[in-house]
Design a protein around this motif. Sequence first.
Motif, PDB file in Angstrom:
ATOM      1  N   GLU A  87       4.489  -5.973   7.149  1.00 20.26           N
ATOM      2  CA  GLU A  87       3.426  -5.445   8.015  1.00 20.26           C
ATOM      3  C   GLU A  87       2.087  -6.105   7.708  1.00 20.26           C
ATOM      4  O   GLU A  87       1.277  -6.339   8.619  1.00 20.26           O
ATOM      5  CB  GLU A  87       3.329  -3.926   7.846  1.00 20.26           C
ATOM      6  N   TYR A  88       1.869  -6.421   6.429  1.00 17.04           N
ATOM      7  CA  TYR A  88       0.630  -7.105   6.047  1.00 17.04           C
ATOM      8  C   TYR A  88       0.569  -8.510   6.651  1.00 17.04           C
ATOM      9  O   TYR A  88      -0.468  -8.930   7.181  1.00 17.04           O
ATOM     10  CB  TYR A  88       0.522  -7.166   4.520  1.00 17.04           C
ATOM     11  N   GLU A 111      -4.413  -0.622  10.528  1.00 20.97           N
ATOM     12  CA  GLU A 111      -3.912  -0.396  11.887  1.00 20.97           C
ATOM     13  C   GLU A 111      -5.045  -0.338  12.910  1.00 20.97           C
ATOM     14  O   GLU A 111      -4.896  -0.775  14.052  1.00 20.97           O
ATOM     15  CB  GLU A 111      -3.053   0.875  11.951  1.00 20.97           C
ATOM     16  N   PRO A 122      -8.916   1.386   8.804  1.00 18.17           N
ATOM     17  CA  PRO A 122      -7.784   0.869   8.039  1.00 18.17           C
ATOM     18  C   PRO A 122      -7.110  -0.286   8.792  1.00 18.17           C
ATOM     19  O   PRO A 122      -7.494  -0.622   9.922  1.00 18.17           O
ATOM     20  CB  PRO A 122      -6.852   2.075   7.942  1.00 18.17           C
ATOM     21  N   SER A 142     -13.856   4.870   6.281  1.00 22.84           N
ATOM     22  CA  SER A 142     -12.461   5.327   6.351  1.00 22.84           C
ATOM     23  C   SER A 142     -11.885   5.231   7.765  1.00 22.84           C
ATOM     24  O   SER A 142     -10.681   5.370   7.961  1.00 22.84           O
ATOM     25  CB  SER A 142     -12.348   6.766   5.849  1.00 22.84           C
ATOM     26  N   GLN A 185       0.437   4.386  -0.603  1.00 26.40           N
ATOM     27  CA  GLN A 185      -0.115   5.598  -0.003  1.00 26.40           C
ATOM     28  C   GLN A 185       0.182   5.653   1.501  1.00 26.40           C
ATOM     29  O   GLN A 185       0.341   6.725   2.082  1.00 26.40           O
ATOM     30  CB  GLN A 185      -1.633   5.605  -0.240  1.00 26.40           C
ATOM     31  N   LYS A 186       0.272   4.467   2.122  1.00 26.26           N
ATOM     32  CA  LYS A 186       0.514   4.393   3.563  1.00 26.26           C
ATOM     33  C   LYS A 186       1.844   3.718   3.905  1.00 26.26           C
ATOM     34  O   LYS A 186       2.133   3.449   5.068  1.00 26.26           O
ATOM     35  CB  LYS A 186      -0.636   3.643   4.238  1.00 26.26           C
ATOM     36  N   SER A 187       2.625   3.429   2.871  1.00 27.25           N
ATOM     37  CA  SER A 187       3.943   2.786   3.054  1.00 27.25           C
ATOM     38  C   SER A 187       3.849   1.479   3.840  1.00 27.25           C
ATOM     39  O   SER A 187       4.717   1.160   4.656  1.00 27.25           O
ATOM     40  CB  SER A 187       4.916   3.742   3.752  1.00 27.25           C
ATOM     41  N   ILE A 188       2.787   0.703   3.591  1.00 27.98           N
ATOM     42  CA  ILE A 188       2.615  -0.578   4.270  1.00 27.98           C
ATOM     43  C   ILE A 188       3.296  -1.671   3.460  1.00 27.98           C
ATOM     44  O   ILE A 188       2.981  -1.884   2.282  1.00 27.98           O
ATOM     45  CB  ILE A 188       1.125  -0.911   4.457  1.00 27.98           C
ATOM     46  N   TRP A 205       0.865  -1.196   0.000  1.00 26.88           N
ATOM     47  CA  TRP A 205       0.000   0.000   0.000  1.00 26.88           C
ATOM     48  C   TRP A 205       0.897   1.239   0.000  1.00 26.88           C
ATOM     49  O   TRP A 205       1.257   1.755   1.060  1.00 26.88           O
ATOM     50  CB  TRP A 205      -0.912   0.013   1.232  1.00 26.88           C
ATOM     51  N   GLU A 228      -6.225   3.160   1.018  1.00 31.33           N
ATOM     52  CA  GLU A 228      -6.189   3.364   2.466  1.00 31.33           C
ATOM     53  C   GLU A 228      -6.026   2.076   3.257  1.00 31.33           C
ATOM     54  O   GLU A 228      -5.983   2.100   4.483  1.00 31.33           O
ATOM     55  CB  GLU A 228      -7.484   4.064   2.924  1.00 31.33           C
ATOM     56  N   ALA A 229      -5.958   0.914   2.577  1.00 32.42           N
ATOM     57  CA  ALA A 229      -5.852  -0.395   3.245  1.00 32.42           C
ATOM     58  C   ALA A 229      -7.004  -0.589   4.231  1.00 32.42           C
ATOM     59  O   ALA A 229      -6.811  -0.951   5.390  1.00 32.42           O
ATOM     60  CB  ALA A 229      -4.509  -0.556   3.953  1.00 32.42           C
TER      61      ALA A 229
END
Length: 302
Positions: free
Chosen positions: A37-38, A268, A266, A263, A30-33, A28, A244-245
């Motif tokens: 982390e996934y 987290e 997400p 929204s 946009q969120k640097s995931i 992701w 936005e995951a």
Amino acid sequence: MGTNTKSHTQLNIDGEKVAVSNLDKVIWPQKSITKYEYLKFLTTVAPYMVPFLKDRLLTVIRFPDGVEQESFYQKNCPEYAPEYIETKLQGDINYIICSKLSSLIWLGNQAAVEFHIPFQTVNNHNPSEIVLDLDPPSQSEFSLAVEASLILKEIFDKLQLHSFIKTSGNKGLQIYLPLNEQFSYDETRIFTSFIAHYLETKYPKSFTTERLKKNRHKRLYVDFLQHGEGKTIIAPYSLRGNGEALMATPLHWSEVNERLHPSQFPLEEGIARINNGILPFDNYFEAKKKQPFKKVLEIIMQ
């Protein structure tokens, strides 16, 4: 999963050696995931997500280069899958069945982001639940989904039906009525059609069963046709391939109000909810045994 973020490693899960790779790949942007982390997320949600995947023919959407790049649906188990991946041949498709953490992590390592499941298990031709998909035109009209779900909650309470609700992870809400698998799709269609047309008839300016988007005119689509044999729904706790995951998030009914928005959930927040013991579907499978659906069906069919 520990804190080792090296690019390739092997995990011991369920007595199996699960190879994971490219852990620093960003899924992701946009969120640097990252994939690491996934996979940590999947490990956290697995005890609550896997019971919904168990014994079901799985369809995943994979994003091998991240959610901003090309994706594809995968139904067939690839030939390179390890031996511990359970499969079931149906027609000419060899489906994956994800009933354990090792399978979930292997799929996550394949960048399977979305997990879509049918309404029945491989052990039964009848649905394990009814799901009503409340689909507003966009996230900005999400309040329509809240309005529809609260109307339906009132109806289901009067009928003494046990109902559960989750976000879709995109723009809508999905209401679940767990069943004991004694009713056919033809019988559940009588119920879903009745409910959908009731909403449409009573609130024609807000809700519609019109399949063509161009004819909906900013109304919420009550998708009762999505509940049928061979159709699928996003699994509870699955993430979505949006920027936005967002997670398909089980909710307490008390959370369904004008302040609610997809929204807010997400990746987290999904982890935080579980860590804080917010588990709205924790009695879901018990509710299957005491759902008075037969009585309700008889009333509708009179």
